[in-house]
Design an enzyme around this catalytic site. Structure first.
Site, mmCIF file in Angstrom:
data_model
loop_
_atom_site.group_PDB
_atom_site.id
_atom_site.type_symbol
_atom_site.label_atom_id
_atom_site.label_comp_id
_atom_site.label_asym_id
_atom_site.label_seq_id
_atom_site.Cartn_x
_atom_site.Cartn_y
_atom_site.Cartn_z
ATOM 1 C CB CYS A 1 29.038 -11.503 10.536
ATOM 2 S SG CYS A 1 29.419 -12.880 9.318
ATOM 3 C CG ASP A 2 26.145 -12.048 13.492
ATOM 4 O OD1 ASP A 2 26.105 -11.000 12.686
ATOM 5 O OD2 ASP A 2 25.776 -13.246 13.136
ATOM 6 C CB CYS B 1 28.624 -15.506 10.587
ATOM 7 S SG CYS B 1 30.127 -14.387 10.072
#
Ligand code: NAP
Length: 542
Positions: free
Chosen positions: A361-362, A358
Site C-alpha cells: 500500500c505505502d 503494508c
C-alpha cells in the site's frame, strides 16, 4: 418481393423527431475551435449537429473561438471542444463525435435531455455512495466499437452525481498530446482523478465500482438492504480460508454467506507477490484475491464492510453486524490475524506518517527514500524485496543473528544486496510530524545509535483475531489460537474455525485447505449433529 430490413431515411428521421419531442429538456451545445486546428473534427461535429437540428430545435449550437471568454468559463482549451452548456453539468467532448462516437453522442443527448441515467439498481445504489469529487477522462477513437459503452457509463455517472462528477470525453486522434500524457495508447481507457480505472469496455456496475475505488475492479458486489439474512452457515472472514469454505459449503448444499469487515482476501490483498500457491509460478497478491473472490461469488453471497458485533447461541445462532442480523445453523470463524506492532515509543504516533504495516500500500510513497523493514520472517523478506524492486532504499533490521525466512527468499535478499542489520532492535521511532529516523540497539549492549530514515515498515508476524471466539467462551490454545479438533470444531458446538486464527503453518494453501475441511465437516455435522448425538450420552448441545 424482397423483405425490407431496417428503416428508410424518412422513417428514421420521424422516429428521431418523436424522440426529441418527448425530451423534456433543451440541450444548448457550444463548440469552441481555433480556426485551422483540427478542422476536420470541428466540421464533423458541425455536420452531426446540423443533421440533428433537421429533426429538432431542442438541440442548439453556438460556436466560439478558444480565445472567447466563454471558453474560460467552460474550461475549453483544446480545439475543437464541444460543451454541453447546462449549468448543472460538467461534460465536455474534446474532438468530435464521429464514427462509433455518434452512437455515444446520441445516447449522451438522451441521458442529459431526459435526465434518466438508466443505471441498474445496484449501479445506482453504488453511485449514490460517492462522497468525493471525480474528474473522469475517457479516451476514445471514432473507429472503436467498445468505446460507446464506456462513454455512456461515464455520462450516466456525470448526470447521476453532477455536483461531484465532471467528465471529458477525449478523442485520441484529435488530442494525441493528451493521450501521450496519460499513456492512453489503446481505447477505451477511463481515468478518474488521473488514476486509471478501466482499460477496455466494462459493465456499468464494474465501471461505477472502479470509479469509487479509483482503481479497476474485477468484480462487483451489490449492496443488500436485507435486515435479516437466514442461512445454514455464516463464515466470518473473506480470506483464503473463508472464501474456500464458502465454495465448498455451497457446493455441499448449504446456504452460505460470508461477512468481512476489512479487505476481501485478508492478508493476501496486501502481499506484493505470491510464488507458492499451486498453479501460479508468480501472482500478485491482489490478483490472486480477485481470482478467489470472483470464484467464491459464483457460489456465495459476500457482505463486505460488515463487522460482526455479537454471536448469540440458540436453536439458531443470531449474528449481529453493524449492518444487519443473520440467523445461521453454524458459524465458521475464519477471522485470520492482524499485524503485530513493535510497541516502541513513536510507533503508534507516527503510524500513517512513515510507519507502515503494508509495503504494497505505502511503498510507492518511499521511492528513492531511505527506509527500514523490521522483521526476519517470510513477510519481512518478501516486503523488503518488494520495496527494493520499486526503488526504495531499504535496509532490513532483524533482532536475531539469522532470518527465519525461507532460504529462497534469503538468497534473493542477498542477491539484491539489500543491507541487513542483525542482532539489532528498534527501540524508538523518531520524528515530529513524520518519521525522521529510528533509534537502534545492538543486542546484548546498552549502546544506542540513530539511523535517519523516512519510512519504517514493520512485518513481525500476526496476532490471531480471536476476540469473537473468546466472547463466545471458546477455549484457546496456550499460544493464543482457537482450540479446535480435527474437524475444525471449536469447544462450542456449532462454532468452527479455519485458517490463520487456528495457528499452524499460516500459508495461503493451508488456509484454503483448512477452509475446505471445515466446510465439509460442517456439512456432515449439520446433517448429523454431533451435539445432538452427544446429548444422549454426555454433555453437549447448543
Ligand atoms: P513470522 O514468521 O512469525 O516472523 C516474524 C518475524 O518478526 C520473526 O523473524 C521474529 O523474530 C520477528 N519479530 C517478532 N516479534 C518481534 C518484535 N517484537 N521485534 C522485532 N522482531 C520481531 O511472521 P511473518 O513473516 O509475517 O509470517 C507469518 C506466516 O506467514 C509464516 O508462517 C510465514 O511462513 C507465512 N508467510 C509466507 C510467505 C510465503 O510463503 N511466501 C510470505 C509471507 C508470510 P524471531 O525470528 O527472532 O522470532
Amino acid at each position: 418481393m424482397a423483405e425490407r430490413h431496417g428503416l428508410t431515411h424518412q422513417e428514421a428521421q420521424e422516429q428521431l423527431r418523436r424522440f426529441f419531442q418527448a425530451m423534456p429538456r433543451e440541450i444548448p451545445l457550444l463548440l469552441f475551435c481555433d480556426p485551422g486546428k483540427n478542422e476536420p473534427f470541428a466540421e464533423g461535429a458541425r455536420q452531426l449537429i446540423r443533421a440533428i437540428r433537421e429533426v429538432t430545435d431542442k438541440v442548439s449550437l453556438r460556436e466560439y473561438s478558444l480565445g472567447h471568454e466563454l471558453a474560460k468559463k467552460w474550461e475549453a482549451t483544446a480545439s475543437p471542444t464541444l460543451v454541453f452548456a447546462d449549468e448543472s453539468l460538467q461534460i465536455r467532448w474534446l474532438g468530435a463525435p464521429v464514427g462509433h462516437e455518434v452512437q455515444s453522442f446520441m445516447e449522451a443527448l438522451a441521458i442529459i435531455g431526459f435526465r434518466e441515467t438508466g443505471f441498474s439498481e445496484p449501479a445506482a445504489k453504488t453511485m449514490a455512495k460517492l462522497e468525493e469529487s471525480r474528474e473522469i477522462k475517457v479516451f476514445v477513437s471514432p473507429s472503436c466499437p467498445y468505446c460507446p459503452q464506456v462513454v455512456v457509463n461515464a455520462v450516466r455517472a456525470a448526470v447521476a452525481r453532477p455536483e461531484l462528477v465532471s467528465l471529458q470525453i477525449i478523442d485520441i486522434q484529435a488530442n494525441p498530446d493528451l493521450a501521450d500524457q496519460y499513456s492512453a495508447h489503446s481505447v477505451p481507457q477511463a481515468f478518474a482523478n488521473d488514476k486509471l480505472i478501466g482499460l477496455g469496455a466494462q459493465p456499468e456496475e464494474l465501471f461505477i465500482a472502479s470509479l469509487l475505488a479509483l482503481e479497476p475492479q474485477q468484480f462487483f458486489i451489490p449492496d443488500s438492504d436485507a435486515e435479516e439474512v437466514a442461512c445454514d452457515l455464516i463464515i466470518v472472514g473473506a480470506g483464503p480460508a473463508g472464501l474456500t469454505a464458502g465454495i465448498y459449503a455451497t457446493r455441499s448444499g448449504l446456504k452460505t454467506v460470508v461477512v468481512e469487515k476489512g479487505m476481501l482476501g485478508g492478508q493476501i490483498a496486501t502481499t506484493p507477490m505470491v510464488e507458492n500457491y499451486p498453479g501460479f509460478t508468480q501472482v500478485g497478491g491482489k490478483t490472486l484475491v480477485d481470482i478467489l473472490v470472483s470464484h467464491a461469488l459464483e457460489y456465495v453471497e459476500i457482505f463486505p464492510g460488515e463487522e460482526v458485533q455479537t454471536i448469540e447461541p440458540g436453536d439458531l445462532f443470531t449474528i449481529t453486524t453493524n449492518r444487519r442480523r443473520y440467523r445461521a445453523r453454524a458459524v465458521l470463524l475464519a477471522t485470520g490475524a492482524s499485524s503485530r506492532h513493535l510497541g516502541v515509543p513513536g510507533e503508534e504516533r507516527l503510524a500513517g506518517r512513515g510507519v507502515s504495516y503494508c509495503s504494497t500500500c505505502d511503498g510507492p510513497l518511499f521511492i528513492g527514500k531511505k527506509v527500514i523493514m523490521v522483521g526476519g520472517g517470510d513477510s519481512a523478506a518478501t516486503e523488503a524485496l518488494h520495496l527494493h524492486q520499486i526503488g526504495a532504499d531499504v535496509t532490513l533490521v532483524h533482532r536475531r543473528n539469522r532470518l527465519r525466512a525461507q532460504e529462497r527468499l534469503v538468497d534473493a535478499l542477498k542477491q539484491a544486496k539489500i543491507p541487513m542489520l542483525f542482532n539489532t532492535e528498534v527501540t524508538e521511532v523518531l520524528g515530529e510530524a513524520r518519521v525522521e529516523g529510528v533509534r537502534l540497539r545492538k543486542q546484548g549492549s546498552d549502546q544506542l545509535s540513530t539511523l535517519p530514515v523516512e519510512g519504517v515498515f514493520i512485518a513481525i508476524g500476526y496476532a490471531p483475531a480471536v476476540e469473537l471466539a473468546v466472547s463466545l467462551g471458546a477455549e484457546l490454545t496456550p499460544a493464543g489460537y482457537i482450540k479446535r479438533d480435527q474437524h475444525h470444531r471449536t469447544t462450542i458446538p456449532g462454532i468452527y474455525s479455519a485458517g490463520d486464527v487456528e495457528g499452524g503453518y499460516k500459508q495461503i494453501v493451508t488456509a484454503a485447505g483448512q477452509g475446505a475441511e471445515a466446510a465439509l465437516a460442517i456439512f456432515e455435522d449439520l446433517v448429523n449433529p454431533y451435539w445432538v448425538a452427544k446429548k444422549g450420552g454426555q454433555a453437549g448441545g447448543k
